[in-house]
Design an enzyme around this catalytic site. Structure first.
Site, PDB file in Angstrom:
ATOM      1  NE  ARG A 236      35.377  53.442  -2.431  1.00 61.65           N
ATOM      2  CZ  ARG A 236      35.107  54.745  -2.405  1.00 61.65           C
ATOM      3  NH1 ARG A 236      34.765  55.389  -3.505  1.00 61.65           N
ATOM      4  NH2 ARG A 236      35.191  55.435  -1.279  1.00 61.65           N
ATOM      5  CD  GLU A 265      40.852  54.749  -6.812  1.00 66.65           C
ATOM      6  OE1 GLU A 265      41.026  55.575  -5.905  1.00 66.65           O
ATOM      7  OE2 GLU A 265      39.738  54.518  -7.312  1.00 66.65           O
ATOM      8  CG  HIS A 283      38.746  58.393  -6.140  1.00 65.20           C
ATOM      9  ND1 HIS A 283      38.904  57.234  -5.451  1.00 65.20           N
ATOM     10  CD2 HIS A 283      37.579  58.932  -5.675  1.00 65.20           C
ATOM     11  CE1 HIS A 283      37.905  57.072  -4.597  1.00 65.20           C
ATOM     12  NE2 HIS A 283      37.082  58.105  -4.715  1.00 65.20           N
TER      13      HIS A 283
HETATM   14  O1  HPV Z   1      33.700  59.772  -0.154  1.00 67.36           O
HETATM   15  C1  HPV Z   1      33.994  58.834  -0.900  1.00 67.36           C
HETATM   16  O2  HPV Z   1      33.532  57.686  -0.773  1.00 67.36           O
HETATM   17  C2  HPV Z   1      34.959  59.058  -1.997  1.00 67.36           C
HETATM   18  O3  HPV Z   1      35.156  58.169  -2.794  1.00 67.36           O
HETATM   19  C3  HPV Z   1      35.748  60.319  -2.033  1.00 67.36           C
HETATM   20  O4  HPV Z   1      37.059  59.991  -1.754  1.00 67.36           O
HETATM   21  P1  HPV Z   1      38.127  61.143  -1.429  1.00 67.36           P
HETATM   22  O5  HPV Z   1      37.703  61.786  -0.144  1.00 67.36           O
HETATM   23  O6  HPV Z   1      38.096  62.109  -2.572  1.00 67.36           O
HETATM   24  O7  HPV Z   1      39.441  60.436  -1.312  1.00 67.36           O
END
Ligand code: HPV
Length: 499
Positions: A236, A265, A283
């Site tokens: 994160r 983001e 991400h």
């Molecule tokens: O599952 C998580 O914690 C993630 O960071 C993945 O995020 P996303 O589903 O790709 O927006």
């Protein structure tokens, strides 16, 4: 648990089509709408009783306030930091995630960034596309024999460790919850952060973002690292302080960073992204076909199970609201038990953290885990009023629960629970289910019937001495019982009681 009626679900992000299909096959109407503004979502959400999101939809308190019919927020993925879980839980909305679906993908991207950092692959590829052939500029270093520090040794940290060991890296780490003897079995030696920083050639973080992990790598910790340390964040944004990272990159204290996540983001401030020693992705940790298929399927099946009243897998924040403050008061413990009150406090925290936590609290880690989650735990003694009995009073976020007990014939017994005095002392042995109800003739048969339906034999029944108002009851259950937790919602629903 009682079935929960869900008729219309909004999927507000790109979630694998299997999610929609499974929900529809189970009679739920599904609408997909992506890239909604906050105002669009606020206007739309009142029409749905379920919402499925990934990390981009910000389910703030305002959205939750507008969500008059919402019963479930499903996160197809791990982190629920884009959802105001407290606001949802207070409103009775269940928030559930799919914590294991993207573990491998997140670990693989971390390894990709570690390897790319060691050999400058992205920079070399960009240079080739620009028409260059520069073999000198992109001289790298081997991973073999280097030390990788892994901060956060949960599912993803473990998978990163075992993969990078195959490159001959030595893996050291830190985790406040996973015991060192467990991580040792997968080749990670644990130590304090103070000991870890100066040893690492590479550091990767795999913790949630919470007060104790925000800015874990900051000016002070970077200064303790080896000059030229390379860092990766696929967890994160903000676990590595972004301003401190930029300063460390500029002074060359940090030799390179692989970043998949950012505080904002997409990041408006492009200073890190544009730095020549930073490689970054938008991400992408969970963005693989396999991870998305798992998360989409998991969240849909969990919602269907909930609709059918089968289970509440993956539910976060089931404690009525976030735990903030736990005060344990011990009265009349006597000289010998006084020394055990720290141990009893750990036991109290195991019980309180078990329901809401993704980690596994135990007597060794529960106080650390509470601290990590920002829960204040205090402990006090006094001489009690009741002769021969000791009283334990637990106050959770200001609501008190009081138990009075004693030891009779070598067996610990409970005499009173929250001012409800038992007719006979309850032996604190075996599996016990406590519930609060108003005395009524059908109470005993309905609880017995319910337990029988769940395949559980009742061994004892303890009723309160008084018959007026809400009183606490206790049933002793057969040792055949597998999952006591699974019974709680059943009894709660059937007898309309607190368990
Ligand atoms: O599952 C998580 O914690 C993630 O960071 C993945 O995020 P996303 O589903 O790709 O927006």
């Amino acid at each position: 648990m009682a079935p929960i009626s869900i008729k219309r679900i909004l999927i507000s992000e790109s979630v694998d089509p299997c999610c929609k299909n499974i929900l529809q096959e189970n009679g739920i109407q599904v609408t997909e709408k992506q890239n909604m503004s906050k105002d669009d979502l606020i206007a739309e959400i009142k029409d749905y009783d379920g919402l499925v999101v990934r990390s981009a939809t910000k389910v703030t308190a305002d959205v939750i306030k507008a969500a008059g019919n919402l019963k479930i927020i499903g996160r197809a993925g791990t982190g629920v930091d884009n959802v105001d879980v407290d606001a949802a839980t207070i409103k009775g909305i269940i928030v559930m995630n799919t914590p294991s679906g993207n573990t491998i993908s997140a670990a693989e991207l971390t390894c990709t960034l570690l390897m790319s950092l060691s050999r400058n692959v992205p920079q070399a590829a960009m240079s080739m596309k620009a028409g260059n052939w520069d073999r000198k500029k992109f001289m790298g270093t081997e991973l073999y024999g280097k030390i990788l520090g892994i901060v956060g040794l949960g599912r993803i940290g473990k998978e990163v460790a075992t993969r990078m060991q195959s490159f001959g890296m030595k893996t050291i780490g830190y985790d406040p919850i996973t015991p060192p003897e467990v991580t040792a079995t997968w080749g990670v030696e644990q130590m304090s952060l103070e000991q870890l920083w100066p040893q690492c050639d590479y550091i990767t973080v795999h913790t949630p973002l919470m007060p104790s992990t925000a800015g874990l790598l900051n000016d002070t910790s970077f200064a303790k690292c080896k000059k030229g340390v390379k860092v990766v964040n696929c967890a994160r944004g903000g676990i590595i302080d972004e301003d401190a990272l930029l300063r460390a990159l500029e002074s060359r204290q940090c030799g390179g960073a692989g970043l998949d996540v950012f505080v904002e983001e997409p990041p408006k401030n492009r200073a890190l992204v544009n730095h020549p020693n930073v490689i970054s992705c938008p991400h992408l940790g969970a963005s693989t076909k396999e991870a998305q298929a798992r998360c989409g399927q998991d969240i849909a099946l969990q919602i269907v199970d909930m609709v059918m009243g089968k289970s509440l897998v993956g539910a976060c924040g089931l404690w009525p609201c976030k735990l903030n403050m736990v005060c344990c008061f011990y009265h009349n413990l006597g000289d010998c038990l006084k020394d055990s009150s720290a141990y009893m406090t750990s036991a109290v925290m195991v019980g309180l953290l078990r329901d809401g936590s993704q980690s596994c609290p135990n007597l060794v880690n529960s106080l650390t885990l509470a601290k990590e989650s920002g829960v204040t735990v205090t402990r006090n003694h006094s001489e009690g009023l009741t002769q021969g009995a000791c009283e334990v009073e637990i106050s959770v976020n200001g609501s008190s629960y009081r138990a009075t007990g004693s030891v009779q014939g070598g067996v610990p017994v409970l005499l009173e629970l929250n001012s409800s005095v038992f007719r006979q002392p309850v032996s604190l042995t075996g599996n016990l289910l406590f519930f609060k109800a108003v005395a009524s003739p059908p109470l005993l048969p309905s609880v017995t019937g319910l337990l029988a339906t769940a395949g559980v034999e009742m061994e004892s029944f303890s009723a309160p001495a008084a018959r007026s108002g809400d009183q606490w009851y206790c049933v002793g259950l057969s040792s055949l019982l597998g999952d006591l937790g699974a019974l709680k919602p059943l009894v709660k629903a059937a007898a309309q009681v607190s368990v």
